[in-house]
Design a protein around this motif. Structure first.
Motif, PDB file in Angstrom:
ATOM      1  N   LEU A   1     -34.450  38.398   3.375  1.00 24.64           N
ATOM      2  CA  LEU A   1     -33.191  38.965   3.833  1.00 24.64           C
ATOM      3  C   LEU A   1     -32.148  37.865   3.923  1.00 24.64           C
ATOM      4  CD1 LEU A   1     -34.334  41.410   6.643  1.00 24.64           C
ATOM      5  CD2 LEU A   1     -33.522  42.000   4.367  1.00 24.64           C
ATOM      6  N   GLY A   2     -30.880  38.276   4.011  1.00 25.86           N
ATOM      7  CA  GLY A   2     -29.812  37.290   4.017  1.00 25.86           C
ATOM      8  C   GLY A   2     -29.665  36.564   5.329  1.00 25.86           C
ATOM      9  N   ILE A   3     -30.230  37.106   6.414  1.00 24.37           N
ATOM     10  CA  ILE A   3     -30.093  36.479   7.720  1.00 24.37           C
ATOM     11  C   ILE A   3     -31.293  35.581   7.966  1.00 24.37           C
ATOM     12  CG2 ILE A   3     -29.894  36.909  10.204  1.00 24.37           C
ATOM     13  CD1 ILE A   3     -28.712  39.610   9.534  1.00 24.37           C
ATOM     14  N   THR A   4     -31.040  34.391   8.469  1.00 21.70           N
ATOM     15  CA  THR A   4     -32.119  33.457   8.736  1.00 21.70           C
ATOM     16  C   THR A   4     -31.792  32.669   9.994  1.00 21.70           C
ATOM     17  OG1 THR A   4     -33.450  31.654   7.828  1.00 21.70           O
ATOM     18  CG2 THR A   4     -31.125  31.650   7.261  1.00 21.70           C
ATOM     19  N   GLY A   5     -32.775  31.984  10.512  1.00 21.91           N
ATOM     20  CA  GLY A   5     -32.547  31.199  11.711  1.00 21.91           C
ATOM     21  C   GLY A   5     -31.938  29.847  11.414  1.00 21.91           C
ATOM     22  N   HIS A   6     -32.596  29.077  10.568  1.00 18.62           N
ATOM     23  CA  HIS A   6     -32.122  27.740  10.260  1.00 18.62           C
ATOM     24  C   HIS A   6     -32.246  27.500   8.776  1.00 18.62           C
ATOM     25  CE1 HIS A   6     -31.917  26.675  14.489  1.00 18.62           C
ATOM     26  NE2 HIS A   6     -33.097  27.259  14.645  1.00 18.62           N
ATOM     27  N   GLY A   7     -31.285  26.791   8.222  1.00 17.16           N
ATOM     28  CA  GLY A   7     -31.332  26.449   6.808  1.00 17.16           C
ATOM     29  C   GLY A   7     -32.216  25.248   6.589  1.00 17.16           C
ATOM     30  N   PRO A   8     -32.601  24.965   5.316  1.00 18.56           N
ATOM     31  CA  PRO A   8     -33.433  23.816   4.998  1.00 18.56           C
ATOM     32  C   PRO A   8     -32.628  22.527   5.022  1.00 18.56           C
ATOM     33  CG  PRO A   8     -32.831  24.970   3.018  1.00 18.56           C
ATOM     34  CD  PRO A   8     -32.292  25.770   4.172  1.00 18.56           C
TER      35      PRO A   8
ATOM     36  N   LEU B   1     -23.193  41.085   7.446  1.00 18.73           N
ATOM     37  CA  LEU B   1     -24.612  41.353   7.684  1.00 18.73           C
ATOM     38  C   LEU B   1     -24.836  41.965   9.062  1.00 18.73           C
ATOM     39  CD1 LEU B   1     -26.040  38.139   6.035  1.00 18.73           C
ATOM     40  CD2 LEU B   1     -26.649  40.477   5.367  1.00 18.73           C
ATOM     41  N   ARG B   2     -24.096  41.479  10.044  1.00 21.70           N
ATOM     42  CA  ARG B   2     -24.207  42.083  11.386  1.00 21.70           C
ATOM     43  C   ARG B   2     -23.650  43.502  11.394  1.00 21.70           C
ATOM     44  NH1 ARG B   2     -22.469  36.849  12.863  1.00 21.70           N
ATOM     45  NH2 ARG B   2     -20.332  37.624  13.105  1.00 21.70           N
ATOM     46  N   LYS B   3     -22.510  43.686  10.727  1.00 22.89           N
ATOM     47  CA  LYS B   3     -21.840  44.988  10.711  1.00 22.89           C
ATOM     48  C   LYS B   3     -22.728  46.061  10.085  1.00 22.89           C
ATOM     49  CE  LYS B   3     -17.394  47.112   9.485  1.00 22.89           C
ATOM     50  NZ  LYS B   3     -16.865  47.201  10.858  1.00 22.89           N
ATOM     51  N   PHE B   4     -23.483  45.663   9.048  1.00 26.40           N
ATOM     52  CA  PHE B   4     -24.327  46.624   8.347  1.00 26.40           C
ATOM     53  C   PHE B   4     -25.810  46.422   8.666  1.00 26.40           C
ATOM     54  CE2 PHE B   4     -20.388  46.501   5.875  1.00 26.40           C
ATOM     55  CZ  PHE B   4     -20.071  47.848   5.887  1.00 26.40           C
ATOM     56  N   SER B   5     -26.061  45.924   9.875  1.00 28.11           N
ATOM     57  CA  SER B   5     -27.416  45.841  10.441  1.00 28.11           C
ATOM     58  C   SER B   5     -28.407  45.130   9.526  1.00 28.11           C
ATOM     59  CB  SER B   5     -27.935  47.258  10.768  1.00 28.11           C
ATOM     60  OG  SER B   5     -27.035  47.914  11.646  1.00 28.11           O
ATOM     61  N   GLY B   6     -27.940  44.075   8.871  1.00 28.49           N
ATOM     62  CA  GLY B   6     -28.820  43.284   8.033  1.00 28.49           C
ATOM     63  C   GLY B   6     -29.095  43.871   6.661  1.00 28.49           C
ATOM     64  N   ASP B   7     -28.445  44.983   6.309  1.00 27.89           N
ATOM     65  CA  ASP B   7     -28.641  45.589   4.987  1.00 27.89           C
ATOM     66  C   ASP B   7     -27.919  44.730   3.953  1.00 27.89           C
ATOM     67  OD1 ASP B   7     -28.362  47.183   2.592  1.00 27.89           O
ATOM     68  OD2 ASP B   7     -28.860  48.941   3.797  1.00 27.89           O
ATOM     69  N   LEU B   8     -28.697  43.981   3.187  1.00 26.44           N
ATOM     70  CA  LEU B   8     -28.136  43.003   2.255  1.00 26.44           C
ATOM     71  C   LEU B   8     -27.282  43.666   1.185  1.00 26.44           C
ATOM     72  CD1 LEU B   8     -28.114  39.989   1.656  1.00 26.44           C
ATOM     73  CD2 LEU B   8     -30.170  40.297   0.275  1.00 26.44           C
ATOM     74  N   ARG B   9     -27.737  44.803   0.661  1.00 22.61           N
ATOM     75  CA  ARG B   9     -26.998  45.492  -0.389  1.00 22.61           C
ATOM     76  C   ARG B   9     -25.620  45.938   0.101  1.00 22.61           C
ATOM     77  NH1 ARG B   9     -28.705  50.006  -1.398  1.00 22.61           N
ATOM     78  NH2 ARG B   9     -28.308  50.312  -3.625  1.00 22.61           N
ATOM     79  N   LEU B  10     -25.579  46.482   1.303  1.00 25.25           N
ATOM     80  CA  LEU B  10     -24.302  46.955   1.823  1.00 25.25           C
ATOM     81  C   LEU B  10     -23.380  45.793   2.176  1.00 25.25           C
ATOM     82  CD1 LEU B  10     -25.308  49.986   4.082  1.00 25.25           C
ATOM     83  CD2 LEU B  10     -24.647  49.952   1.655  1.00 25.25           C
ATOM     84  N   ALA B  11     -23.943  44.710   2.715  1.00 27.21           N
ATOM     85  CA  ALA B  11     -23.124  43.535   3.043  1.00 27.21           C
ATOM     86  C   ALA B  11     -22.512  42.941   1.785  1.00 27.21           C
ATOM     87  CB  ALA B  11     -23.973  42.500   3.767  1.00 27.21           C
ATOM     88  N   VAL B  12     -23.288  42.852   0.726  1.00 29.47           N
ATOM     89  CA  VAL B  12     -22.776  42.307  -0.540  1.00 29.47           C
ATOM     90  C   VAL B  12     -21.724  43.248  -1.131  1.00 29.47           C
ATOM     91  CG1 VAL B  12     -23.417  41.747  -2.928  1.00 29.47           C
ATOM     92  CG2 VAL B  12     -24.825  40.929  -1.024  1.00 29.47           C
ATOM     93  N   ALA B  13     -21.982  44.539  -1.053  1.00 29.45           N
ATOM     94  CA  ALA B  13     -20.996  45.509  -1.542  1.00 29.45           C
ATOM     95  C   ALA B  13     -19.690  45.382  -0.769  1.00 29.45           C
ATOM     96  CB  ALA B  13     -21.547  46.924  -1.419  1.00 29.45           C
ATOM     97  N   ALA B  14     -19.789  45.202   0.548  1.00 28.49           N
ATOM     98  CA  ALA B  14     -18.598  45.068   1.379  1.00 28.49           C
ATOM     99  C   ALA B  14     -17.861  43.773   1.086  1.00 28.49           C
ATOM    100  CB  ALA B  14     -18.984  45.125   2.857  1.00 28.49           C
TER     101      ALA B  14
END
Length: 226
Positions: free
Chosen positions: A204-211, A146-159
């Motif tokens: 988005l896939g990036i978040t601060g804290h989980g539940p 997610l960091r590598k692809f600037s938060g782009d969820l589709r590209l992170a999942v593809a990678a």
């Protein structure tokens, strides 16, 4: 010690309904036999039956709902540690293994998040069959992508499926591989489903804290054994 009729049938039901490969048991002080496919670190259990590891395709077709619930505390802890939505971690596990910690792919990917040995080593996973290690390493890898692809969820999942190099070679698009082209929408569909079913994070896939982690108990079958 006699075990009531129906014990074998119950054991078969436990095996048939579980994605976990092994069956564990212990007899308590009242003579009750406890069976589970998810011992969850309880040292009272000992393995009584080992079955072949379930193929990944079979695991995907038959989610182990007990295991899914059991792993939520690990998923939420890893998601919080690396700043990734728990919904995304659940989505990847759903697509990769169907919550079968013993899943092994024909290409040698292992466990819940189907880590190949190189990825496992890169993210400090020494035992990919360990749910805790596998989830931690897989989530760390997702956060890296997610960091590598600037938060782009589709590209992170593809990678996650095809590798970062393939995504970059494809001009920062989903690579033209049939498997990856099918994988990305499947993961995103699971992801949206988990988001719709809980407040586990933003879109988005990036978040601060989980539940707060979901508590769960192992699946138990009690059989009287007078």
């Amino acid at each position: 010690m006699k075990i009531q009729a129906g014990f074998c049938g119950l054991l078969l039901l436990l095996i048939a309904g579980a994605a976990e490969a092994n069956i564990y048991a212990y007899t308590d002080s009242h003579g009750v036999v406890h069976l589970t496919n998810v011992p969850a670190g309880n040292s009272a259990y000992h393995m009584v039956m080992r079955t072949p590891k379930m193929p990944v395709a079979t695991a995907r077709a038959d989610f182990n709902r007990v295991a899914k619930q059991q792993y939520q505390s690990l998923i939420h802890a890893a998601a919080s540690r690396y700043g990734v939505s728990p919904a995304l971690v659940n989505a990847v596990i759903s697509a990769e293994s169907g919550y079968n910690a013993g899943a092994v792919s024909p290409k040698g990917a292992i466990g819940l998040m189907q880590l190949i040995p190189a990825t496992a080593a890169r993210f400090g996973v020494s035992n990919s069959f360990s749910p805790a290690e596998n989830i931690n390493g897989g989530t760390a890898y997702l956060a890296h992508l997610l960091r590598k692809f600037s938060g782009d969820l589709r590209l992170a999942v593809a990678a996650y499926n095809a590798g970062s190099g393939a995504v970059i070679q494809a001009g920062y698009h989903i690579p033209p591989f049939a498997e990856t082209q099918a994988y990305v929408p499947r993961v995103l569909a699971y992801y949206q489903r988990y988001l719709d079913g809980s407040s586990s994070g933003p879109s988005l896939g990036i978040t601060g804290h989980g539940p707060t982690p979901v508590s769960a108990s192992p699946q138990l079958i009690q059989v009287s054994s007078p």
